[in-house]
Write an enzyme that holds these catalytic residues in place. Sequence first.
Site, PDB file in Angstrom:
ATOM      1  N   CYS A   1      50.709   9.062  52.778  1.00 43.84           N
ATOM      2  CA  CYS A   1      49.578   9.937  52.468  1.00 43.84           C
ATOM      3  C   CYS A   1      49.013  10.499  53.765  1.00 43.84           C
ATOM      4  O   CYS A   1      49.197   9.927  54.852  1.00 43.84           O
ATOM      5  CB  CYS A   1      48.505   9.152  51.711  1.00 43.84           C
TER       6      CYS A   1
ATOM      7  N   ARG B   1       5.794   1.551   6.708  1.00 39.22           N
ATOM      8  CA  ARG B   1       4.362   1.623   7.008  1.00 39.22           C
ATOM      9  C   ARG B   1       3.984   0.879   8.285  1.00 39.22           C
ATOM     10  O   ARG B   1       3.030   1.250   8.971  1.00 39.22           O
ATOM     11  CB  ARG B   1       3.554   1.064   5.828  1.00 39.22           C
TER      12      ARG B   1
ATOM     13  N   SER C   1       1.529  -4.674   4.117  1.00 37.03           N
ATOM     14  CA  SER C   1       0.195  -4.817   4.695  1.00 37.03           C
ATOM     15  C   SER C   1       0.290  -5.246   6.160  1.00 37.03           C
ATOM     16  O   SER C   1       1.176  -6.012   6.543  1.00 37.03           O
ATOM     17  CB  SER C   1      -0.611  -5.856   3.909  1.00 37.03           C
TER      18      SER C   1
ATOM     19  N   ASN D   1      30.223  16.263  50.517  1.00 39.21           N
ATOM     20  CA  ASN D   1      31.663  16.315  50.307  1.00 39.21           C
ATOM     21  C   ASN D   1      31.998  17.204  49.106  1.00 39.21           C
ATOM     22  O   ASN D   1      31.247  17.266  48.128  1.00 39.21           O
ATOM     23  CB  ASN D   1      32.154  14.878  50.094  1.00 39.21           C
ATOM     24  N   ASP D   2      33.153  17.908  49.171  1.00 37.07           N
ATOM     25  CA  ASP D   2      33.502  18.844  48.103  1.00 37.07           C
ATOM     26  C   ASP D   2      33.723  18.145  46.758  1.00 37.07           C
ATOM     27  O   ASP D   2      33.431  18.708  45.700  1.00 37.07           O
ATOM     28  CB  ASP D   2      34.724  19.677  48.487  1.00 37.07           C
TER      29      ASP D   2
ATOM     30  N   HIS E   1       0.838  -1.195   0.000  1.00 33.77           N
ATOM     31  CA  HIS E   1       0.000   0.000   0.000  1.00 33.77           C
ATOM     32  C   HIS E   1       0.877   1.252   0.000  1.00 33.77           C
ATOM     33  O   HIS E   1       2.033   1.208   0.451  1.00 33.77           O
ATOM     34  CB  HIS E   1      -0.901   0.031   1.236  1.00 33.77           C
TER      35      HIS E   1
ATOM     36  N   THR F   1      41.770  26.748  53.773  1.00 35.81           N
ATOM     37  CA  THR F   1      42.302  28.089  54.039  1.00 35.81           C
ATOM     38  C   THR F   1      41.199  29.114  54.203  1.00 35.81           C
ATOM     39  O   THR F   1      41.192  29.891  55.166  1.00 35.81           O
ATOM     40  CB  THR F   1      43.235  28.530  52.891  1.00 35.81           C
TER      41      THR F   1
ATOM     42  N   GLU G   1      -0.147  -7.508 -15.026  1.00 38.92           N
ATOM     43  CA  GLU G   1      -1.447  -8.170 -15.197  1.00 38.92           C
ATOM     44  C   GLU G   1      -1.417  -9.206 -16.314  1.00 38.92           C
ATOM     45  O   GLU G   1      -2.225 -10.142 -16.330  1.00 38.92           O
ATOM     46  CB  GLU G   1      -2.523  -7.124 -15.472  1.00 38.92           C
TER      47      GLU G   1
END
Length: 735
Positions: free
Chosen positions: A592, A334, A314, A529-530, A233, A430, A284
Amino acid sequence: CIHQETIDNKLTIDNNGLFRKLRVCVATCNRADYSKLAPIMSGIKFHPDEFELEVVVLGSHLIDDYGNTFRMIEQDDFDISSKLHTIVRGEDEAAMVESVGLALVKLPDVLQRLHPDVLIVHGDRFDALALATAAALMNIRILHLEGGEVSGTIDDSIRHAITKLAHYHACCTRSAEQHLIAMCEDHSRILLAGCPSYDKLLSVHDREDYKDIIKCWLGDEVREHDYIVALQHPVTTDIQTSIKIYELMLDALLSFNKRTLILFPNIDAGSKEMVRVMRKKGIEQHPNFRAVKHVPFEQFIQLVCHAGCMIGNSSCGVREAGAFGTPVINLGTRQTGRETGENVLHVRDADTQNKIYHALELQFGKRYPCSKIYGDGNAVPRILKFLRTIKLDEPLQKTFCFPPVKDSFSQDIDHILETQSALAVDLGGTNLRVAIICMRGNIVKKYTQPNPKTYEARIQLILQMCADAIRDAVVLNCRILGVGISTGGRVNPQEGVVLHSTKLIQEWSSVDLRTPISDALHLPVWVDNDGNCAALAERKFGHGKGVENFVTIITGTGIGGGIIQHHELVHGSTFCAAELGHIMVSLDGPECMCGSRGCIEAYASGMALQREAKRLHDEDLLKVEGMDMKLVEPVTAVHLINAARLGNSKAEAVLNTASTALGVGITNILHMVNPSLVILSGVLASYYQAPVQHIISSRALSSTQGIKIVKSDLEEPALLGAASMVLDYTTRRIY
């Protein structure tokens, strides 16, 4: 006397409280919708003590070019109450609009004469839209079949428009039911029935005379599974493309050289051009093709069931054919969005003959498991039971089930963005900083004071600076919504308590910040926390805006950061997620501040670089030719970076170690949480960006090597993040 149970189950109560049959009008517009409506019509007709059936026929049923299909309705022994010629020929967009208008002109007389209690209308065709519009305006209840489905053409819009006009809905699939609910339709008026056509096709598709039907339509020599059914279609929103696909389909079928039953397209705009293409190619007259305008539904079922393949666009291909396991090739857009079984092969961009031909090679002759997505063969009994529940004494005006929403106040957007503001507090090692920040992320005014060393002095200064800012906000026309606080250390944001702080902020552990500040200022207070605040700032104002998963890393005095997963900040079970500076990259590295060794922060933070700069300076290894250092100037990380840029090999080695440590740490982050973006923030971000990207490119898994490392564009991420906690929550965003 009529037994009460009989009354409840068999008869309808009218507005006067009297019992009578329910007058049901079924309107059919074309051969496709009749296949869905005929089983319902039969069910209604089978219960004459409960229902009165009226049948209205219009649309392409009454056109010779489309087979005068109203005759099959008469052959099925249905009395047609009214035939309406509503199609304006032309098969273009204007003709479709004129056809709707013509139907609207003719329908009122018919509906007024028949005066039905309920009009049953199917699907998504322009004729059906005219029916629903007329019935709704004439206060006739509408039962809509197959609402809530999705496809890829103007039919979608028409279907949903009919849904909004209809009072009751009988849908085919669970997804369609959910779509109707999402469209605010009343759940109690939605029936999940299945497709009525399945009631018929599941009961008759095993007819013993199917071979005779195949011979009748395709010839004596044709065998089952050795022919093709084609039905294409036009797509009214893209007519030219659909005509091109139709031409390519015909070329592919000619080359494939199998016997093919091809049905003429429907009456939509573009069908005339498609027929011209068919005739131009001599379809046809071609010995391999049988071109027909209509096949009775029962016979069409047999032909689809036993076909080697069905091709086109379809809805029959994506719906009914699945019940037989017939292989289907769906061309174009479609049926985009339709639920399908595994028997459907989609060729959405059907832009070449070879692509369609290859699809035919893949699908032809295969068989698939039968699918019952669209029905189980019991739709009609469900629909009849549903009709029995309709109460004509209920208000006709339909209601919609909208989701609850809070009352809103109408304001000018620029006024809101400029004046609704947050107080942001940044507790640095600071300095103590407070800022008024508006909805756009602009810092309206900022205040800075040295951070006191004791708890009492610090709280007093925070309150004083916030009070000053609140007074200034009145003059600046800013409405303060709340206070957001960014601080170092581990924070419980749910309680507003700093659990453990950094060594830079003394006397700042197990401190409830929320209560004293909220009590004094009479404003809501948020604390985090920052590093988390920096991530929140990027999510609202920076590179992370709209990004689902990203990580922010602060490279400053220390190393911190935040993780955003699925647009939400990750806090962790004990609020120590995203302690990114304390990812260990060495077992015996430098000590650390957290007490461990080998952390990223011990290598790459500003304090670590300052430590190494002082060491080189004390050993007289820092200064090089061209480097200006005043005798009284304190040695910092900046001097280390400048020395490296001037060719100091010792300084270069320190910075290379720091960059490697940070790059390895970020690589670990990529392997653990797999963000799509890493944002470097802080004073050292511009220096680390390139070397870190290089480390990732050489050391990360190949799947993460392409992740970008970007430098933050935000000047005050801690303050902006603190403000975002306030602005997101008070403007009903989730935090």
